[in-house]
Enzyme design. Structure first.
Site, mmCIF file in Angstrom:
data_model
loop_
_atom_site.group_PDB
_atom_site.id
_atom_site.type_symbol
_atom_site.label_atom_id
_atom_site.label_comp_id
_atom_site.label_asym_id
_atom_site.label_seq_id
_atom_site.Cartn_x
_atom_site.Cartn_y
_atom_site.Cartn_z
ATOM 1 N N GLY A 57 70.675 80.891 -63.095
ATOM 2 C CA GLY A 57 69.627 81.730 -63.616
ATOM 3 C C GLY A 57 68.289 81.762 -62.935
ATOM 4 N N SER A 58 67.445 82.181 -63.720
ATOM 5 C CA SER A 58 66.110 82.699 -63.536
ATOM 6 C C SER A 58 66.149 83.916 -62.621
ATOM 7 C CB SER A 58 65.118 81.694 -62.967
ATOM 8 O OG SER A 58 63.861 82.360 -62.854
#
Length: 133
Positions: A57-58
């Site tokens: 993620g991010s």
């Protein structure tokens, strides 16, 4: 002894260099210093073939990978067990060859400093690795 693995090519390119192995998933946002090209443990990813379980993620992660590329601090290639869309987006933006499908047991047996070559021509890729004793 050189071992060869047929993987799934996701981002085209060719690279050769030493492996840098990270067990588990890696987030480029918060776990990679975009100014130095280092992991939180201090190891440099610049010019290495980064071998990881996958991304984590991010949505900022692709921009970190792109910034690393602009500074000449990006890995020369990334090899993963499982790819996720954010890592793929970052590899495309940074023009870093990316391949997926590395067997988990191979990841667990690798270490830093092995000699590796990756040729990724989607949808296929070939990874060759040689680790000295």
């Amino acid at each position: 002894m050189m071992e060869r693995f047929e993987l799934r090519g996701l981002v085209e390119g060719r690279a050769a260099g030493e492996t840098l192995v990270v067990m588990g998933r890696l987030s480029f946002y918060g776990e990679v210093d975009p100014e130095k090209g280092t992991l939180v443990d201090g190891r440099s990813i610049a010019g290495k073939i980064l071998v990881i379980e996958g991304g984590r993620g991010s949505t900022v992660g692709p921009y970190i990978l792109y910034a690393l590329s602009r500074r000449g601090l990006a890995p020369s290639a990334i090899v993963v067990v499982e790819a996720e869309p954010i890592l793929v987006a970052g590899a495309v933006m940074a023009s870093v060859p990316l391949a997926a499908g590395l067997p988990r047991k191979v990841l667990e047996s690798l270490r830093d400093g092995c000699r590796a070559e990756l040729e990724s021509k989607p949808p296929k890729a070939l990874l060759a690795i040689e680790c000295s004793e």
